[in-house]
Structure formats: C-alpha cells, structure tokens
Design an enzyme around this catalytic site. Structure first.
Site, mmCIF file in Angstrom:
data_model
loop_
_atom_site.group_PDB
_atom_site.id
_atom_site.type_symbol
_atom_site.label_atom_id
_atom_site.label_comp_id
_atom_site.label_asym_id
_atom_site.label_seq_id
_atom_site.Cartn_x
_atom_site.Cartn_y
_atom_site.Cartn_z
ATOM 1 N N ASP A 68 0.831 -1.201 0.000
ATOM 2 C CA ASP A 68 0.000 0.000 0.000
ATOM 3 C C ASP A 68 0.869 1.256 0.000
ATOM 4 O OD1 ASP A 68 -2.707 1.352 0.502
ATOM 5 O OD2 ASP A 68 -1.535 2.042 2.216
ATOM 6 N N GLU A 96 -1.516 -5.410 -4.065
ATOM 7 C CA GLU A 96 -0.602 -4.664 -3.193
ATOM 8 C C GLU A 96 0.504 -5.573 -2.663
ATOM 9 O OE1 GLU A 96 -3.370 -1.090 -1.364
ATOM 10 O OE2 GLU A 96 -3.312 -3.011 -0.311
#
Length: 228
Positions: free
Chosen positions: A47, A119
C-alpha cells in the site's frame, strides 16, 4: 505457472518464496494447511510502496497541479477498483492460494481480495528487486488508469452505470443489501452485495455504506464485462 505470472508483470523474482507469499490468502492457512504465512504483511507494505510511486510520478509529471489535486488524483489511481482492475489484467486471481470455502464463495474474483493481492505482489517486487524494479512494474500496469484519471474519463458512479446496464437488459430490479459490518464503531468496514432477485452480481466493501455499494456495483460491472 508462476513463470507465466512473472511474464505478465515483466519481472522475474530472484526469491520465489516472496512471490508465493504474495499469492497466499489468509484462508489458505486457516483451512488446516501447514503454513502460517499469508500475504497480509506484504499487503501492508505494498500500500505504501504504490502510494509512493504514484505520488512521485504525479509530482514529477504534473507540475501544474496543487497539493489538493495531486491527492485527489492519487486516490483515484490507487483505490480498490483500480487495483482490482490491474489484478484482472494479469489474471492474478487464478494464481492465488486460498481455502476452499473462500474459493467457493467467489474469492478469486472479489475486488477486495484482488486488490489486497495486488498490493502484496507489488511489495514482493519491491523487496526482491528494489524501488526501481517496482516502479517499472507499477507504471506499466497502471498506465491506462493513470491516463484515464488525468484525462477525467474514469467513470466512478458505478451504481448509476449498473442501473443503466440492467435496465437495458430488462432482467429485473437491482437491490443492495448490507451483509456485514466489520470492526469497531470508530473504524467500521461495511460489506454490501448487489442482487437481481436472488442472484448476487457483486460484493464490495468500504468505509461507508455508500462506498461499499459503489464497490459492489463496480464488481458487478466487471463481471458483466462492462469494465475491464
């Protein structure tokens, strides 16, 4: 099979265990597999890696934008629907290791799972090859989305779009159903499914009921082939 995924992202891992970890959903271990590893820690790192690369790209390439606009565009580019779209582009769902229950419930094509795995995959590339390697992968995978966001042509009102599509098909009425609330009151995640009759078209989650409905509609549009 992993080689095929590496070809899809144009990156070959030196440490294959990182790639395998990125592809392992938490349900894999929960169903009695002799492994405690999952992609959740990599997701946490990914992220931030994605946010950094996109922030840097926007900062360097859009000198005309103020901080508020930069933040808005970045949020559009790194949101769950965008991540899920990139994951589908490389068929990421087909490579995931997950428990049978999760798979039966449609986990391989669920936006939230695909976005998290995307991610995690980016974090694995970063740890294996460094910032320059993951920058190349991200800018290649997200190129279309970046261009669309900057041109203002991304269609974000997925509920309205789905309503238009379903009406044109004349197959029945759409309903949205809140199926779960996760977490404490100050940090809730809402899970919503969108249905026609008893048929579930999509499931989405978000920090508000409206956001979860939009996510569910987006997944439905993806499954119907309207969004790719």
């Amino acid at each position: 099979m992993l080689t095929y995924l590496e070809q899809k992202i144009n990156y070959e891992f030196k440490d294959k265990t990182l790639l395998l970890e990125a592809l392992t959903h938490s349900s894999w271990a929960h169903e009695g597999k002799n492994e405690k590893v999952s992609n959740e820690r990599l997701e946490f790192l990914g992220d931030s890696v994605l946010s950094l690369v996109i922030s840097e790209y926007l900062y360097k390439n859009r000198k005309d934008l103020e901080e508020g606009s930069l933040s808005k565009y970045r949020a559009e580019i790194v949101c769950e629907p965008s991540l899920a779209r990139c994951a589908r582009k490389i068929e990421l769902g087909s490579f995931l290791r997950m428990g049978k229950g999760e798979e039966i419930s449609g986990g391989r094509d669920r936006d939230s799972i695909l976005a998290d795995a995307m991610e995690a995959l980016l974090a694995a590339v970063y740890l294996d090859g460094g910032l320059e390697a993951v920058r190349r992968v991200i800018l290649d995978l997200f190129k279309e989305i970046i261009d669309e966001v900057l041109k203002g042509i991304i269609y974000r009102d997925y509920k309205t779009r789905l309503q238009e599509v379903v009406q044109s098909m004349e197959v029945g009425k759409i309903t949205y159903e809140l199926v779960e609330e996760i977490g404490p009151d100050h940090n809730k995640t809402f899970v919503t499914q969108v249905k026609i009759g008893d048929v579930v078209l999509g499931i989405g989650q978000g920090k508000s009921k409206k956001e979860s409905e939009q996510a569910a509609a987006m997944e439905a549009l993806s499954k119907l082939g309207i969004l790719k």
